[in-house]
Every structure is written in C-alpha cells, then in structure tokens.
Scaffold this active site. Sequence first.
Site, PDB file in Angstrom:
ATOM      1  N   VAL A  61       0.817  -1.228   0.000  1.00  0.00           N
ATOM      2  CA  VAL A  61       0.000   0.000   0.000  1.00  0.00           C
ATOM      3  C   VAL A  61       0.846   1.272   0.000  1.00  0.00           C
ATOM      4  O   VAL A  61       0.352   2.345  -0.359  1.00  0.00           O
ATOM      5  CB  VAL A  61      -0.993   0.044   1.197  1.00  0.00           C
ATOM      6  CG1 VAL A  61      -2.020  -1.071   1.106  1.00  0.00           C
ATOM      7  CG2 VAL A  61      -0.276   0.032   2.534  1.00  0.00           C
ATOM      8  N   TYR A 152       3.183   5.956  15.056  1.00  0.00           N
ATOM      9  CA  TYR A 152       1.864   5.325  14.885  1.00  0.00           C
ATOM     10  C   TYR A 152       0.743   6.321  15.191  1.00  0.00           C
ATOM     11  O   TYR A 152      -0.233   6.434  14.449  1.00  0.00           O
ATOM     12  CB  TYR A 152       1.807   4.120  15.827  1.00  0.00           C
ATOM     13  CG  TYR A 152       0.578   3.241  15.718  1.00  0.00           C
ATOM     14  CD1 TYR A 152       0.471   2.288  14.717  1.00  0.00           C
ATOM     15  CD2 TYR A 152      -0.464   3.343  16.640  1.00  0.00           C
ATOM     16  CE1 TYR A 152      -0.646   1.458  14.635  1.00  0.00           C
ATOM     17  CE2 TYR A 152      -1.574   2.524  16.568  1.00  0.00           C
ATOM     18  CZ  TYR A 152      -1.670   1.581  15.565  1.00  0.00           C
ATOM     19  OH  TYR A 152      -2.769   0.767  15.483  1.00  0.00           O
ATOM     20  N   LYS A 156      -2.201   7.774  12.742  1.00  0.00           N
ATOM     21  CA  LYS A 156      -3.638   7.566  13.010  1.00  0.00           C
ATOM     22  C   LYS A 156      -4.363   8.904  13.163  1.00  0.00           C
ATOM     23  O   LYS A 156      -5.504   9.064  12.700  1.00  0.00           O
ATOM     24  CB  LYS A 156      -3.835   6.691  14.261  1.00  0.00           C
ATOM     25  CG  LYS A 156      -3.312   5.261  14.119  1.00  0.00           C
ATOM     26  CD  LYS A 156      -3.908   4.515  12.937  1.00  0.00           C
ATOM     27  CE  LYS A 156      -3.518   3.050  12.902  1.00  0.00           C
ATOM     28  NZ  LYS A 156      -3.943   2.362  11.681  1.00  0.00           N
ATOM     29  N   ILE A 185      -7.516  -4.803  20.759  1.00  0.00           N
ATOM     30  CA  ILE A 185      -8.102  -5.940  20.041  1.00  0.00           C
ATOM     31  C   ILE A 185      -7.043  -7.043  19.939  1.00  0.00           C
ATOM     32  O   ILE A 185      -5.899  -6.773  19.544  1.00  0.00           O
ATOM     33  CB  ILE A 185      -8.541  -5.525  18.605  1.00  0.00           C
ATOM     34  CG1 ILE A 185      -9.435  -4.261  18.626  1.00  0.00           C
ATOM     35  CG2 ILE A 185      -9.234  -6.686  17.891  1.00  0.00           C
ATOM     36  CD1 ILE A 185     -10.777  -4.402  19.296  1.00  0.00           C
TER      37      ILE A 185
HETATM   38  P1  NAP Z   1      -2.022  -7.265  11.906  1.00  0.00           P
HETATM   39  O1  NAP Z   1      -2.567  -8.527  12.492  1.00  0.00           O
HETATM   40  O2  NAP Z   1      -0.578  -6.948  12.139  1.00  0.00           O
HETATM   41  O3  NAP Z   1      -2.314  -7.265  10.337  1.00  0.00           O
HETATM   42  C1  NAP Z   1      -1.902  -6.202   9.522  1.00  0.00           C
HETATM   43  C2  NAP Z   1      -1.915  -6.646   8.085  1.00  0.00           C
HETATM   44  O4  NAP Z   1      -1.436  -5.553   7.267  1.00  0.00           O
HETATM   45  C3  NAP Z   1      -0.979  -7.827   7.828  1.00  0.00           C
HETATM   46  O5  NAP Z   1      -1.616  -8.770   7.001  1.00  0.00           O
HETATM   47  C4  NAP Z   1       0.210  -7.173   7.125  1.00  0.00           C
HETATM   48  O6  NAP Z   1       0.902  -7.995   6.213  1.00  0.00           O
HETATM   49  C5  NAP Z   1      -0.502  -6.075   6.341  1.00  0.00           C
HETATM   50  N1  NAP Z   1       0.459  -5.084   5.852  1.00  0.00           N
HETATM   51  C6  NAP Z   1       1.502  -4.532   6.522  1.00  0.00           C
HETATM   52  N2  NAP Z   1       2.177  -3.684   5.711  1.00  0.00           N
HETATM   53  C7  NAP Z   1       1.544  -3.697   4.518  1.00  0.00           C
HETATM   54  C8  NAP Z   1       1.760  -3.043   3.274  1.00  0.00           C
HETATM   55  N3  NAP Z   1       2.782  -2.188   3.094  1.00  0.00           N
HETATM   56  N4  NAP Z   1       0.914  -3.289   2.243  1.00  0.00           N
HETATM   57  C9  NAP Z   1      -0.109  -4.162   2.387  1.00  0.00           C
HETATM   58  N5  NAP Z   1      -0.371  -4.824   3.534  1.00  0.00           N
HETATM   59  C10 NAP Z   1       0.455  -4.592   4.589  1.00  0.00           C
HETATM   60  O7  NAP Z   1      -2.844  -5.987  12.415  1.00  0.00           O
HETATM   61  P2  NAP Z   1      -4.294  -5.875  13.101  1.00  0.00           P
HETATM   62  O8  NAP Z   1      -4.104  -5.928  14.568  1.00  0.00           O
HETATM   63  O9  NAP Z   1      -5.255  -6.788  12.426  1.00  0.00           O
HETATM   64  O10 NAP Z   1      -4.642  -4.348  12.763  1.00  0.00           O
HETATM   65  C11 NAP Z   1      -5.326  -3.967  11.568  1.00  0.00           C
HETATM   66  C12 NAP Z   1      -5.519  -2.449  11.581  1.00  0.00           C
HETATM   67  O11 NAP Z   1      -6.227  -2.063  12.758  1.00  0.00           O
HETATM   68  C13 NAP Z   1      -4.199  -1.671  11.591  1.00  0.00           C
HETATM   69  O12 NAP Z   1      -4.305  -0.519  10.788  1.00  0.00           O
HETATM   70  C14 NAP Z   1      -4.042  -1.296  13.059  1.00  0.00           C
HETATM   71  O13 NAP Z   1      -3.264  -0.125  13.208  1.00  0.00           O
HETATM   72  C15 NAP Z   1      -5.480  -1.094  13.472  1.00  0.00           C
HETATM   73  N6  NAP Z   1      -5.693  -1.268  14.926  1.00  0.00           N
HETATM   74  C16 NAP Z   1      -5.444  -2.438  15.555  1.00  0.00           C
HETATM   75  C17 NAP Z   1      -5.630  -2.532  16.934  1.00  0.00           C
HETATM   76  C18 NAP Z   1      -5.368  -3.805  17.704  1.00  0.00           C
HETATM   77  O14 NAP Z   1      -5.472  -3.768  18.950  1.00  0.00           O
HETATM   78  N7  NAP Z   1      -5.059  -4.913  17.059  1.00  0.00           N
HETATM   79  C19 NAP Z   1      -6.082  -1.436  17.660  1.00  0.00           C
HETATM   80  C20 NAP Z   1      -6.321  -0.250  16.978  1.00  0.00           C
HETATM   81  C21 NAP Z   1      -6.126  -0.172  15.608  1.00  0.00           C
HETATM   82  P3  NAP Z   1       2.171  -8.869   6.709  1.00  0.00           P
HETATM   83  O15 NAP Z   1       1.602 -10.161   7.121  1.00  0.00           O
HETATM   84  O16 NAP Z   1       3.045  -8.914   5.499  1.00  0.00           O
HETATM   85  O17 NAP Z   1       2.819  -8.101   7.844  1.00  0.00           O
END
Ligand code: NAP
Length: 244
Positions: A61, A152, A156, A185
């Site tokens: 992305v 981060y 955001k 989460i």
């Molecule tokens: P995650 O499990 O780390 O998954 C993130 C995904 O994004 C992974 O599949 C990763 O691919 C992909 N990614 C990373 N860099 C990329 C790039 N340059 N191009 C395309 N894809 C890419 O994260 P998550 O916890 O599900 O979080 C998802 C979203 O919610 C994020 O934006 C995060 O900031 C937000 N969020 C999460 C939480 C939480 O508590 N989990 C809280 C608030 C906000 P790879 O497998 O290659 O790394």
Amino acid sequence: MNLLENKVCIITGGGRGIGRETAKTFIEAGATVIIADFDDKTGTATVDKLGGQCSFVKTDVSNEESVKELVKSVKEQHGHVDVLVNNAGILQDQTLEKMDEEQFDRVIQVNLRGVFLCTKYAAEVMQEQGSGVILNASSVVGRFGNFGQTNYVAAKAGLEGMTKVWARELGKYCIRVNAVAPGFIQTDMTAGMPEKIIEMMADKVPLKKWGQSEDVANLYCFLASDEASYINGAVLTVDGGVVV
Ligand code: NAP
C-alpha cells in the site's frame, strides 16, 4: 437480507488479523472480497480458507505503482469498486529519544501514505460510478496518544483528519468516508505483549476484557452497507468504553 450483496470490496492487509476477519464477515454478508496484502503466504492461505468469493492481489500500500495496479486489476475483473477498507497497518514502537528517522518514516509510509494512495485511486473509480464507501482503520491512540508510539499516533491522527477532508470532498459523488478507532483488540499485532501487560490493559476497559477482531469487522460491515447511508465523516470507536 445480505447486507453487502453484489458489493466488490477491497480490504488492505486482509491476510490476517482484523482484515482477515473483515473479509470473512463481508463474504458472509454477500460481498466479493479482494485481499490486498503484502504477504503472499498469508494472502493466499486466507483466500484458500474463505473460498470462491475471495481473491488475493499482492500489494504494497505504500507503493504508488502497486496500488495503481491493484485498483486497475479489480476494475478490469469486476467492473466496479464499491468498498475500500484501509486496514493495513504496522507498528514500530520506540520512545522519542530512541526512535530513528527510518522507524518514523516507515510507519508513516504504510499507515498514512498507504491510506492516501489507496483512497486516491479507488476514489477515481468510485467517482466515475457515483457511489462508494471508504473505511479507514484508526485507533483510540490517534486521539489520546500513547507512550512509545510517536510514529503510529501521528499516522492515526493524520488519518482521522484525512477522513474528514475526504468526507467533504467526495460526498457530492455519493462516496461516504468514515474511520473506525479500535481499542485493545487481540490479534498478531498485540500477541507479543507480556501476559501481565495484557491483564493490566484489560483492567482499564470498563468491560474488563480485550476486544476481538469480529467486534471491529461487524462495525465495518454495517458502515460498508446501505444501512449506514447517512453516516459520513465519522470516527466510531470499538473499544469497550476505554476512552470514556
Ligand atoms: P495485523 O494482524 O498486524 O495485520 C496487519 C496486516 O497488514 C498484515 O496482514 C500485514 O501484512 C498487512 N500489511 C503490513 N504492511 C503492509 C503493506 N505495506 N501493504 C499491504 N499490507 C500490509 O494488524 P491488526 O491488529 O489486524 O490491525 C489492523 C488495523 O487495525 C491496523 O491498521 C491497526 O493499526 C489497526 N488497529 C489495531 C488494533 C489492535 O489492537 N489490534 C487497535 C487499533 C487499531 P504482513 O503479514 O506482510 O505483515
């Protein structure tokens, strides 16, 4: 009624975590889902698991050519782009004194620039069709800050600002733009934390527990659907009340 019947939806970072759960929820709601992820392995494994209504396009992305190619291929194959979920995100935490330029830039590139690029090119198609929904993954820390997350939090907070700009700019084309700000989460992103910290964080939440990916996916599904047709420019929290 299937909330997302016949909708073509791109989910960035859909190979795992909240993105994968969102893909599953959207497919159950009748959508065709394109997973745009960096990682071949998780991307194809997710498609194998979720079945025929789901495909994978390897995408970085943060790279303009890669994003252009993604949107072009979806348009060619499906004819339209109805929903974009800007979910891809990374962490590279460090205190201000220890965070170097590279760590700052990489998180901004993926979490902010990536959202800009994906929205720019998907919105071109949505403007032509006169409809669309864009959903941006923020975080509660975007509004409240967090220790060790200069990069981060900057991304955001910036993303929430862009959400409001685009809600104004794109509204006249019947394109709605909203952000979702999850709290704690349980995903791979948070899996490496020590048990003690996990318990301490749960204790700060009025509901006394962490959220699950489906809690966020369900909100995305509602916002992507016509049930949310008058919601635009909003940032909705899914956080068990942690920011109250
Ligand atoms: P995650 O499990 O780390 O998954 C993130 C995904 O994004 C992974 O599949 C990763 O691919 C992909 N990614 C990373 N860099 C990329 C790039 N340059 N191009 C395309 N894809 C890419 O994260 P998550 O916890 O599900 O979080 C998802 C979203 O919610 C994020 O934006 C995060 O900031 C937000 N969020 C999460 C939480 C939480 O508590 N989990 C809280 C608030 C906000 P790879 O497998 O290659 O790394």
